[in-house]
Design a protein around this motif. Structure first.
Motif, short mmCIF file in Angstrom:
data_model
loop_
_atom_site.label_atom_id
_atom_site.label_comp_id
_atom_site.label_asym_id
_atom_site.label_seq_id
_atom_site.Cartn_x
_atom_site.Cartn_y
_atom_site.Cartn_z
N GLY A 1 90.28 -63.51 124.91
CA GLY A 1 91.67 -63.39 125.34
C GLY A 1 92.51 -64.63 125.15
N ALA A 2 91.93 -65.74 124.70
CA ALA A 2 92.70 -66.98 124.55
C ALA A 2 93.73 -66.83 123.44
CB ALA A 2 91.76 -68.14 124.24
N LEU A 3 94.96 -67.31 123.70
CA LEU A 3 96.09 -67.11 122.80
C LEU A 3 96.70 -68.44 122.38
CD1 LEU A 3 97.90 -64.21 124.70
CD2 LEU A 3 96.40 -63.99 122.71
N ARG A 4 97.51 -68.37 121.32
CA ARG A 4 98.29 -69.50 120.82
C ARG A 4 99.75 -69.18 121.10
NH1 ARG A 4 97.39 -73.76 117.31
NH2 ARG A 4 99.01 -74.32 115.82
N CYS A 5 100.44 -70.06 121.83
CA CYS A 5 101.79 -69.78 122.28
C CYS A 5 102.72 -70.95 121.97
CB CYS A 5 101.80 -69.51 123.79
SG CYS A 5 100.60 -68.23 124.32
N THR A 6 104.02 -70.70 122.14
CA THR A 6 105.00 -71.75 121.89
C THR A 6 106.10 -71.67 122.93
OG1 THR A 6 106.51 -72.71 120.27
CG2 THR A 6 106.32 -70.32 120.28
N ALA A 7 106.63 -72.86 123.29
CA ALA A 7 107.77 -72.97 124.20
C ALA A 7 108.39 -74.34 123.99
CB ALA A 7 107.33 -72.80 125.65
N LYS A 8 109.72 -74.38 123.94
CA LYS A 8 110.46 -75.64 123.78
C LYS A 8 109.97 -76.44 122.57
CE LYS A 8 111.83 -76.21 128.60
NZ LYS A 8 111.84 -77.12 129.77
N ASN A 9 109.69 -75.75 121.48
CA ASN A 9 109.25 -76.36 120.22
C ASN A 9 107.87 -77.03 120.31
OD1 ASN A 9 111.66 -75.65 118.85
ND2 ASN A 9 112.69 -77.44 119.73
N TYR A 10 107.11 -76.70 121.35
CA TYR A 10 105.75 -77.21 121.47
C TYR A 10 104.76 -76.06 121.32
CZ TYR A 10 107.56 -81.65 123.26
OH TYR A 10 108.21 -82.85 123.39
N ILE A 11 103.59 -76.39 120.77
CA ILE A 11 102.51 -75.41 120.67
C ILE A 11 101.57 -75.59 121.85
CG2 ILE A 11 100.54 -74.62 119.30
CD1 ILE A 11 103.18 -73.99 118.01
N PHE A 12 101.22 -74.47 122.48
CA PHE A 12 100.25 -74.48 123.58
C PHE A 12 99.06 -73.63 123.14
CE2 PHE A 12 104.32 -75.39 125.43
CZ PHE A 12 104.06 -76.30 126.45
N ASP A 13 97.92 -74.24 123.06
CA ASP A 13 96.73 -73.55 122.55
C ASP A 13 95.48 -74.26 123.10
OD1 ASP A 13 94.84 -72.12 121.17
OD2 ASP A 13 95.50 -72.74 119.17
N PRO A 14 94.69 -73.57 123.87
CA PRO A 14 94.72 -72.15 124.20
C PRO A 14 95.44 -71.85 125.52
CG PRO A 14 92.63 -73.08 124.89
CD PRO A 14 93.42 -74.21 124.27
N CYS A 15 95.86 -70.57 125.62
CA CYS A 15 96.46 -70.05 126.85
C CYS A 15 95.78 -68.73 127.19
CB CYS A 15 97.96 -69.82 126.67
SG CYS A 15 98.90 -71.30 126.21
N TRP A 16 95.69 -68.43 128.49
CA TRP A 16 95.00 -67.21 128.93
C TRP A 16 95.95 -66.34 129.74
CZ3 TRP A 16 92.71 -71.91 128.50
CH2 TRP A 16 91.50 -71.98 127.81
N PRO A 17 96.04 -65.04 129.40
CA PRO A 17 96.85 -64.12 130.21
C PRO A 17 96.21 -63.93 131.59
CG PRO A 17 96.32 -63.19 128.04
CD PRO A 17 95.46 -64.40 128.22
N LYS A 18 97.06 -63.65 132.58
CA LYS A 18 96.54 -63.40 133.91
C LYS A 18 95.94 -62.00 134.01
CE LYS A 18 98.56 -65.02 137.50
NZ LYS A 18 99.53 -65.29 138.58
N GLY A 19 96.36 -61.13 133.10
CA GLY A 19 95.85 -59.76 133.11
C GLY A 19 96.98 -58.76 132.92
N SER A 20 96.62 -57.49 132.75
CA SER A 20 97.61 -56.45 132.48
C SER A 20 98.57 -56.28 133.65
CB SER A 20 96.90 -55.12 132.18
OG SER A 20 96.06 -54.74 133.25
N TRP A 21 98.16 -56.67 134.86
CA TRP A 21 99.03 -56.55 136.03
C TRP A 21 100.10 -57.65 136.08
CZ3 TRP A 21 93.82 -57.00 135.80
CH2 TRP A 21 93.31 -58.29 135.93
N ASP A 22 99.97 -58.67 135.22
CA ASP A 22 100.98 -59.73 135.15
C ASP A 22 101.11 -60.17 133.69
OD1 ASP A 22 102.78 -61.75 135.48
OD2 ASP A 22 101.49 -63.02 136.72
N PRO A 23 101.71 -59.31 132.84
CA PRO A 23 101.80 -59.63 131.41
C PRO A 23 102.85 -60.68 131.08
CG PRO A 23 102.97 -57.59 131.87
CD PRO A 23 102.32 -58.01 133.16
N GLY A 24 103.62 -61.12 132.08
CA GLY A 24 104.70 -62.04 131.81
C GLY A 24 104.34 -63.51 131.94
#
Length: 235
Positions: free
Chosen positions: A96-119
């Protein structure tokens, strides 16, 4: 009345004679002290040899438990948004580890909290960090590109060849342009316990059934590769 053939009387330079004797005595004392210091250092290493690494331990990092709660060893230190995640992690093969971006920065790895909190997802800067950055995903995790799982560990804890008593931490530099050292790809940047850059770990991890796994290491100001045992690996 002078004695024939005796020549002119010689004058003794007592200051010079005494100075020479003092220098000789100091030299002898310094040599003895140096020998004692060397003997002391040899004794320290003989009586307290560097730690021996007999095997390598593997760890799979996850942030949230099955209920979506943050594991107790971690603490949230920052919230950032908006963000988006578009593919699986390039540095971790944790499920489930993901590669994400925010404010022109790369965040890797990131983990979702689950389907009950997809945001929201939680991200770590390196495997041994306990500080979690929470990213806010306005559109949720959604669909993301599946990536082939890498066989390069996210992080390594290895014995410093330049100081065998010291363990250093090497984190993955995957995701950018791969650089090479003596024909070997540089996969990890290594820091000491004070966070100072001390070198690079390069090439593939050499696995072993009878002892610790090993990796090639090069000091920051050297291009010489030295094999170093691995104490811990994180995926």
């Amino acid at each position: 009345m002078s004695t024939p053939g005796a020549g002119r009387p010689r004058r003794v330079n007592w200051v010079q004679l005494i100075s020479t004797a003092v220098v000789a005595i100091i030299t002898v004392i310094a040599a003895d002290l140096a020998d004692g210091a060397v003997s002391g250092v040899v004794g320290i290493f003989r009586d307290n040899p560097p730690p021996r690494i007999d095997h390598s331990s593997e760890h799979l990092v996850t942030l949230f438990d099955p209920e979506g709660s943050l594991s107790p060893e971690y603490a949230v230190t920052e919230h950032i948004g908006p963000a988006r995640c578009w593919e699986e992690s390039l540095v971790s093969k944790s499920p489930g580890a993901l590669r994400c971006t925010a404010k022109n920065y790369i965040f890797d790895p990131c983990w979702p909290k689950g389907s009950w909190d997809p945001g929201h997802v939680g991200c770590l800067a390196n495997p041994w960090s306990r500080k979690v950055t929470i990213l806010n995903l306005p559109s949720g995790v959604g669909e993301y590109e599946k990536m082939p799982h890498v066989e390069i560990p996210w992080g390594l804890e290895i014995q410093n060849p330049n100081n065998p008593r010291e363990m250093i931490e090497c984190s993955s530099v995957a995701g950018g342009t791969v650089e090479f050292l003596n024909g070997k790809p540089i996969y990890w940047k290594c820091l000491d316990r004070l966070g100072r850059h001390v070198g690079w770990a390069v090439g593939e991890v050499e696995k072993s059934k009878d002892g610790p796994w090993k990796v090639l290491f090069s000091g920051k100001r050297s291009d010489q590769l030295v094999q170093s045992p691995i104490k811990n690996l994180w995926w």
